[in-house]
Design a protein around this motif. Structure first.
Motif, PDB file in Angstrom:
ATOM      1  N   TYR A  92       3.038  -9.565  -5.934  1.00 36.30           N
ATOM      2  CA  TYR A  92       2.266  -8.763  -6.887  1.00 36.30           C
ATOM      3  C   TYR A  92       0.832  -8.635  -6.396  1.00 36.30           C
ATOM      4  O   TYR A  92       0.325  -9.468  -5.631  1.00 36.30           O
ATOM      5  N   ASN A  93       0.168  -7.575  -6.843  1.00 34.56           N
ATOM      6  CA  ASN A  93      -1.262  -7.364  -6.573  1.00 34.56           C
ATOM      7  C   ASN A  93      -1.928  -6.880  -7.851  1.00 34.56           C
ATOM      8  O   ASN A  93      -1.344  -6.085  -8.611  1.00 34.56           O
TER       9      ASN A  93
ATOM     10  N   TYR B  81      -5.649  -5.192  -8.831  1.00 37.70           N
ATOM     11  CA  TYR B  81      -6.933  -4.686  -8.353  1.00 37.70           C
ATOM     12  C   TYR B  81      -7.862  -4.520  -9.555  1.00 37.70           C
ATOM     13  O   TYR B  81      -7.562  -3.778 -10.501  1.00 37.70           O
TER      14      TYR B  81
ATOM     15  N   HIS C 220      -2.049  -2.973 -11.523  1.00 37.84           N
ATOM     16  CA  HIS C 220      -1.097  -4.047 -11.213  1.00 37.84           C
ATOM     17  C   HIS C 220       0.075  -3.448 -10.441  1.00 37.84           C
ATOM     18  O   HIS C 220       0.684  -2.466 -10.888  1.00 37.84           O
TER      19      HIS C 220
ATOM     20  N   ILE D  16      -8.069 -11.243  -3.224  1.00 40.79           N
ATOM     21  CA  ILE D  16      -8.133 -10.188  -2.223  1.00 40.79           C
ATOM     22  C   ILE D  16      -9.615  -9.896  -2.005  1.00 40.79           C
ATOM     23  O   ILE D  16     -10.336  -9.559  -2.955  1.00 40.79           O
TER      24      ILE D  16
ATOM     25  N   SER E 276      -3.790 -11.440  -5.284  1.00 40.66           N
ATOM     26  CA  SER E 276      -2.495 -11.190  -4.672  1.00 40.66           C
ATOM     27  C   SER E 276      -1.722 -12.490  -4.652  1.00 40.66           C
ATOM     28  O   SER E 276      -2.307 -13.571  -4.482  1.00 40.66           O
TER      29      SER E 276
END
Length: 297
Positions: A43-44, A46, A52, A125, A136
């Protein structure tokens, strides 16, 4: 001619670009297969766009259909067990503020209404300036393992009750890992649970039990272990056991062996039961039979 060479160069560049795209797609497909097989996902998050991103493995691990899309942060928090929400919020807030790795476990409700036990590990990140622009990490579905552990604990509690009712203690010694587990209560004078509550380690309990066996009974147990290792079958024997206060009981020990304890590779499980009442009744029965036989003669 120059025009022809330019067209060839352009064609080669297009071909190279396509090969990179194909390579990326293949790597993505292989990664997704590994994720799905292992029950993990990526998953990320920002920060700037509050965006997401979930991989296929994350959807599967969290029990959510891909067609429903990624939930907002607020929707995600609503799916967590109420007791996990504050911990999750604080953990991710601290990671965002300090730019340090983090790990957390939580339970989340899937589309089927059941909760899944999840382990999450993440890190920041960073952009070229070293500023945190997101998080992340990896999602691991531990539901099956968690359920298995809970069932094992329940089974152990049931076994504990059975051992107390039967006046028995268990010693499990793993020779390979050098670990010892002891549990059960043979009597109020040898309650391993009470000793453990008072700070006795498993090794201390083992030494206390061995001391109570005495040299003769210990020799009997050693022979049981050797025979069990040689035959692969459970071995049993009657012997005496002496409590700290000097009281002596009749005991029966069953020994089960896995591997080769004699080579420090395997484990021994010994179950010792107080059979004093059984022995007493047998003796009384024998005495009565002897008396009856004598009277008839």
């Amino acid at each position: 001619q120059n025009g022809f060479l330019s067209e060839v160069k352009l064609a080669n560049e297009v071909k190279s670009s396509l090969s990179h795209v194909e390579k990326f797609e293949i790597e993505k497909f292989q990664r997704e297969k590994l994720e799905l097989a292992a029950g993990v996902g990526l998953y990320n998050w920002y920060y700037e766009d509050n965006l997401h991103c979930w991989s296929k493995g994350t959807f599967l691990a969290l029990g959510r259909e891909e067609s429903r899309g990624v939930p907002t942060r607020e929707e995600f928090l609503d799916l967590l067990k109420p007791e996990d929400r504050d911990d999750y919020t604080e953990c991710t807030r601290h990671a965002r503020k300090t730019k340090t790795p983090f790990s957390i476990e939580f339970s989340i409700k899937g589309d089927d209404g059941n909760y899944r036990h999840i382990f999450l590990h993440g890190d920041s990140i960073l952009d070229d300036k070293g500023d945190a622009i997101g998080l992340s990490g990896i999602i691991v579905d531990q539901t099956i393992m968690k359920t298995s552990l809970e069932n094992a604990n329940k089974a152990r509690q049931v076994l504990q009750l059975a051992l107390e009712s039967a006046k028995a203690v268990v010693i499990e010694k793993d020779y390979k890992n050098g670990t010892i587990e002891t549990f059960g209560n043979i009597s109020s004078q040898l309650s391993l649970d009470k000793y453990a509550e008072n700070g006795y380690t498993s090794h201390m309990l083992q030494e206390m039990i061995i001391k109570g066996l005495g040299e003769e009974s210990q020799q009997i147990i050693d022979e049981l272990i050797d025979n069990a290792e040689a035959t692969g079958e459970i071995q049993s024997a009657l012997h005496k056991y002496t409590f700290v206060n000097g009281d002596v009981i009749d005991a029966k020990t069953n020994v089960y062996v896995e591997g080769k304890p004699s080579e420090f590779n395997g484990r021994v499980i010994a179950v010792t039961t107080d059979v004093s009442e059984d022995i007493k009744r047998q003796r009384q029965l024998m005495t009565a039979l002897v008396k009856e036989t004598g009277a008839k003669s």
